[in-house]
Structure formats: structure tokens, C-alpha cells
Write a protein that holds these residues in place. Structure first.
Motif, PDB file in Angstrom:
ATOM      1  N   LYS A  30      48.487  -1.542  82.332  1.00 22.97           N
ATOM      2  CA  LYS A  30      49.272  -1.915  83.545  1.00 22.97           C
ATOM      3  C   LYS A  30      49.950  -3.535  83.345  1.00 22.97           C
ATOM      4  O   LYS A  30      50.944  -3.905  83.498  1.00 22.97           O
ATOM      5  CB  LYS A  30      48.736  -1.886  84.889  1.00 22.97           C
ATOM      6  N   TYR A  40      55.860  -0.835  85.156  1.00 21.83           N
ATOM      7  CA  TYR A  40      54.635   0.127  84.417  1.00 21.83           C
ATOM      8  C   TYR A  40      54.845   1.371  85.096  1.00 21.83           C
ATOM      9  O   TYR A  40      55.537   1.754  86.179  1.00 21.83           O
ATOM     10  CB  TYR A  40      53.363  -0.395  84.895  1.00 21.83           C
ATOM     11  N   ASP A  41      54.763   2.365  84.209  1.00 20.44           N
ATOM     12  CA  ASP A  41      54.788   3.971  84.751  1.00 20.44           C
ATOM     13  C   ASP A  41      53.501   4.287  85.265  1.00 20.44           C
ATOM     14  O   ASP A  41      52.666   4.640  84.427  1.00 20.44           O
ATOM     15  CB  ASP A  41      55.281   4.879  83.376  1.00 20.44           C
ATOM     16  N   GLU A  42      53.478   4.508  86.555  1.00 23.90           N
ATOM     17  CA  GLU A  42      52.327   4.943  87.117  1.00 23.90           C
ATOM     18  C   GLU A  42      52.058   6.584  87.004  1.00 23.90           C
ATOM     19  O   GLU A  42      50.900   7.095  87.022  1.00 23.90           O
ATOM     20  CB  GLU A  42      52.278   4.767  88.713  1.00 23.90           C
ATOM     21  N   GLU A  43      52.940   7.365  86.758  1.00 21.30           N
ATOM     22  CA  GLU A  43      52.886   8.739  86.876  1.00 21.30           C
ATOM     23  C   GLU A  43      52.135   9.318  85.418  1.00 21.30           C
ATOM     24  O   GLU A  43      51.124   9.806  85.550  1.00 21.30           O
ATOM     25  CB  GLU A  43      54.094   9.660  87.119  1.00 21.30           C
ATOM     26  N   GLY A  44      53.031   9.157  84.601  1.00 21.64           N
ATOM     27  CA  GLY A  44      52.313   9.654  83.128  1.00 21.64           C
ATOM     28  C   GLY A  44      51.581   8.913  82.471  1.00 21.64           C
ATOM     29  O   GLY A  44      51.733   8.993  81.188  1.00 21.64           O
ATOM     30  N   LYS A  45      50.427   8.118  83.092  1.00 20.13           N
ATOM     31  CA  LYS A  45      49.774   7.264  82.203  1.00 20.13           C
ATOM     32  C   LYS A  45      48.725   7.990  81.539  1.00 20.13           C
ATOM     33  O   LYS A  45      47.961   8.684  81.890  1.00 20.13           O
ATOM     34  CB  LYS A  45      49.193   6.168  83.295  1.00 20.13           C
ATOM     35  N   SER A  51      54.652   6.419  77.573  1.00 20.68           N
ATOM     36  CA  SER A  51      55.509   7.618  77.245  1.00 20.68           C
ATOM     37  C   SER A  51      56.670   7.243  76.772  1.00 20.68           C
ATOM     38  O   SER A  51      57.399   6.375  77.153  1.00 20.68           O
ATOM     39  CB  SER A  51      55.659   8.390  78.537  1.00 20.68           C
ATOM     40  N   TRP A  54      59.563   8.002  79.327  1.00 22.41           N
ATOM     41  CA  TRP A  54      59.336   6.799  80.181  1.00 22.41           C
ATOM     42  C   TRP A  54      60.448   5.639  79.285  1.00 22.41           C
ATOM     43  O   TRP A  54      60.750   4.979  80.229  1.00 22.41           O
ATOM     44  CB  TRP A  54      58.073   6.183  80.646  1.00 22.41           C
ATOM     45  N   THR A  58      63.828   4.450  81.073  1.00 28.67           N
ATOM     46  CA  THR A  58      63.847   3.029  81.851  1.00 28.67           C
ATOM     47  C   THR A  58      64.657   2.008  81.053  1.00 28.67           C
ATOM     48  O   THR A  58      65.317   1.228  81.633  1.00 28.67           O
ATOM     49  CB  THR A  58      62.230   2.590  81.880  1.00 28.67           C
ATOM     50  N   HIS A  96      53.770   9.853  73.138  1.00 33.38           N
ATOM     51  CA  HIS A  96      53.106   8.395  73.673  1.00 33.38           C
ATOM     52  C   HIS A  96      52.914   7.302  72.275  1.00 33.38           C
ATOM     53  O   HIS A  96      52.509   7.686  71.286  1.00 33.38           O
ATOM     54  CB  HIS A  96      51.901   8.757  74.317  1.00 33.38           C
TER      55      HIS A  96
END
Length: 153
Positions: A30, A40-45, A51, A54, A58, A96
């Protein structure tokens, strides 16, 4: 057939020597994402990974009239995508990318980017994928070889 460092350089043009080898180390995903990408991508971490989806979502469209600091975030996002798809494609986990690559993209000047030994890392990735292949997924090593023959910097 065996490819060595000189072969990688001759075929791809990727640097094979320099003062900055690509070495993985445990870093706060993060923190480095916020510092280097601005978000920062909180979902597909996943631990120490970002990802591909992402990054694309983004950083694909660059807004008009943004500051130079924010442009650097978009450049790093694009370079992460390029590294993951062209220079160091991971056949085992192509969706990823390792977040530690960002530490090599802190300074975006060409002299600093060329000082990273991308060619040696690409050769290591090729040999790793050939060794772990076991004839299950022949496309992986072939994909990396295609990168060497099609992509010249």
C-alpha cells in the motif's frame, strides 16, 4: 538451445549489466503504491502484487491539465504494464505484477531506467518458466521468446 546474457542483449536490446539488479524484497504494498502511483487498489489485493486490470483501468486515460507529479504516476503505471507484458511476462500469474518493480521506477530519467538490468531479469524469467514448464504449458516460454524477438528498445 541455450540463451545467455549476450544473446538477450543482441536480440532484445535490454540492458544486461548495470548497477541496479532486480531483486525482490518485502515491501509495504500500500505504501509504495500510494507513494509511486498516487493510489492503491483495496479490492483485488494480493501481497506485494498489483492487478493488471487495475493498472489498465486506473492509468489508461490521462486527464488533461494535470501536474507533473501526477503525470509521473501515469508514466509509472504504464511502465508497470509494459514491464509485465513485454519485458518480464510471468507465465504463472499473468494477471498480477510484483509491486517491487516500482522501486526501480522512482527516478524516471532514461539514465536511471537503463541502469536497471532488465535483460538479466528477463533471461532469469525465461529460464524459470522453461524449468517449471514440465510440458504442461508450452505457451509460457514461447511467449517470453516472442517478447525477445519482437520487442526492441
Amino acid at each position: 538451445m541455450y540463451l545467455g546474457l549476450e544473446d538477450v542483449f543482441a536480440i532484445s536490446g535490454f540492458p544486461i549489466d548495470g548497477s541496479r539488479p532486480i531483486v525482490c524484497e518485502d515491501i509495504d504494498t500500500k505504501k509504495i503504491c500510494v507513494d509511486m502511483l498516487g493510489t492503491y487498489d483495496e479490492e483485488g489485493k494480493m501481497k506485494m502484487k498489483v492487478s493488471k486490470r487495475w493498472l489498465k483501468d486506473t492509468f489508461e486515460a490521462v486527464p488533461e491539465n494535470i501536474s507533473e507529479d501526477v503525470i509521473a504516476h501515469y508514466v509509472r503505471g504504464y511502465l508497470m504494464y509494459l514491464i509485465g507484458t513485454k519485458i518480464l511476462p510471468n507465465c504463472d500469474l499473468p494477471t498480477h505484477y510484483p509491486v517491487y518493480w516500482l522501486k526501480f521506477l522512482k527516478d524516471l530519467s532514461p539514465s536511471k531506467l537503463i541502469d536497471v538490468v532488465w535483460g538479466a531479469a528477463a533471461l532469469a524469467m525465461l529460464h524459470t518458466s522453461l524449468g517449471s514448464d514440465k510440458r504442461k504449458n508450452v505457451k509460457g516460454p514461447i511467449r517470453i521468446l516472442n517478447v525477445f524477438f519482437k520487442f526492441r528498445i
